[in-house]
Write a protein that holds these residues in place. Structure first.
Motif, PDB file in Angstrom:
ATOM      1  N   GLU A   5      -9.200  83.934 -28.806  1.00 33.24           N
ATOM      2  CA  GLU A   5      -8.379  84.894 -29.559  1.00 33.24           C
ATOM      3  C   GLU A   5      -9.072  86.250 -29.652  1.00 33.24           C
ATOM      4  O   GLU A   5      -8.422  87.299 -29.525  1.00 33.24           O
ATOM      5  N   ASP A   9      -7.773  89.827 -28.064  1.00 37.02           N
ATOM      6  CA  ASP A   9      -7.707  91.112 -28.786  1.00 37.02           C
ATOM      7  C   ASP A   9      -8.406  92.202 -27.982  1.00 37.02           C
ATOM      8  O   ASP A   9      -7.912  93.339 -27.886  1.00 37.02           O
ATOM      9  N   ARG A  10      -9.554  91.873 -27.401  1.00 41.23           N
ATOM     10  CA  ARG A  10     -10.274  92.853 -26.589  1.00 41.23           C
ATOM     11  C   ARG A  10      -9.472  93.233 -25.350  1.00 41.23           C
ATOM     12  O   ARG A  10      -9.441  94.401 -24.951  1.00 41.23           O
ATOM     13  N   ARG A  12      -6.189  93.180 -25.003  1.00 38.76           N
ATOM     14  CA  ARG A  12      -5.045  94.015 -25.391  1.00 38.76           C
ATOM     15  C   ARG A  12      -5.466  95.441 -25.732  1.00 38.76           C
ATOM     16  O   ARG A  12      -4.655  96.370 -25.635  1.00 38.76           O
TER      17      ARG A  12
END
Length: 220
Positions: A5, A9-10, A12
């Motif tokens: 997860e 995030d990184r 995106r």
């Protein structure tokens, strides 16, 4: 290692501009050599090192729609973790011919290269080759990186080091980001949906983001 997860995030948050800067600094132009579409070797008996390009379930369906292909015409279980006696694997790969080449590669002998017969619907891993992003949970196509810049890794390809326009670098960077995000989304979904299948002798089960499937793509 960060969680999937956190890596998502990184991914995106990746800057397409910075990815394009890295691609531009490495340089790339496709020479249509076909090396990324073909097996490394092909013996006279057709027993070679098969080409393995990861394809997501929705990409299989997109390719199916182009010519009303059956699932098995497009994809096969990724061979890692399976054998003639069966087993479980966690990805699909583009189907290969008897020599181990991608079935959608057309060798234009005498024309200076080859061509992809599903070029407009080719998977993201093909569209973004020979690059990957240095994040855990993402794939490294055709082995280890041979060059890198920032977060971008470049894999073996005779087209590396050639001039690339800014517009082409930005298009490639956008595709690379999309693929990186999609790989991590797939990995998370596979993990969350996984249930041991305990296949019978000779059976193969593919665990993808949609659950366990038989080699023909039907739910198990």
């Amino acid at each position: 290692m960060d969680s999937l997860e956190a890596e998502l995030d990184r991914a995106r948050a990746l800057s397409v501009t910075e990815l394009a800067d890295a691609i531009e600094s490495i340089g790339f132009e496709c020479t249509r050599c076909g090396a990324c579409c073909k097996a490394e070797t092909c013996g006279s008996d057709g027993d070679g090192d098969d080409h393995t390009a990861t394809v997501f379930p929705e990409e299989v369906r997109a390719i199916q729609r182009t010519e009303a292909y059956d699932w098995r015409d497009v994809a096969r279980p990724m061979p890692y973790g399976v054998s003639e006696s069966g087993g479980e694997t966690f990805e699909w790969a583009l189907e290969t011919d008897a020599c181990g080449d991608c079935v959608f590669y057309e060798d234009d002998s005498g024309e200076g290269g080859g061509a992809c017969t599903i070029y407009g619907d080719r998977p993201l891993v093909c569209e973004s080759y020979p690059f990957s992003v240095d994040l855990a949970g993402t794939s490294q196509p055709l082995g280890e990186a041979v060059d890198e810049a920032g977060m971008v890794r470049a894999h073996e390809c005779e087209g590396l080091g050639r001039d690339i326009s800014r517009a082409e670098a930005e298009d490639l960077a956008a595709t690379l980001k999309e693929r990186t995000v999609r790989e991590l989304e797939e990995a998370i979904s596979v993990r969350d949906n996984f249930e041991p299948a305990d296949p019978a002798d000779g059976d193969i089960v593919v665990h993808d983001s949609e659950g366990a499937k038989a080699p023909d793509g039907t739910p198990r």
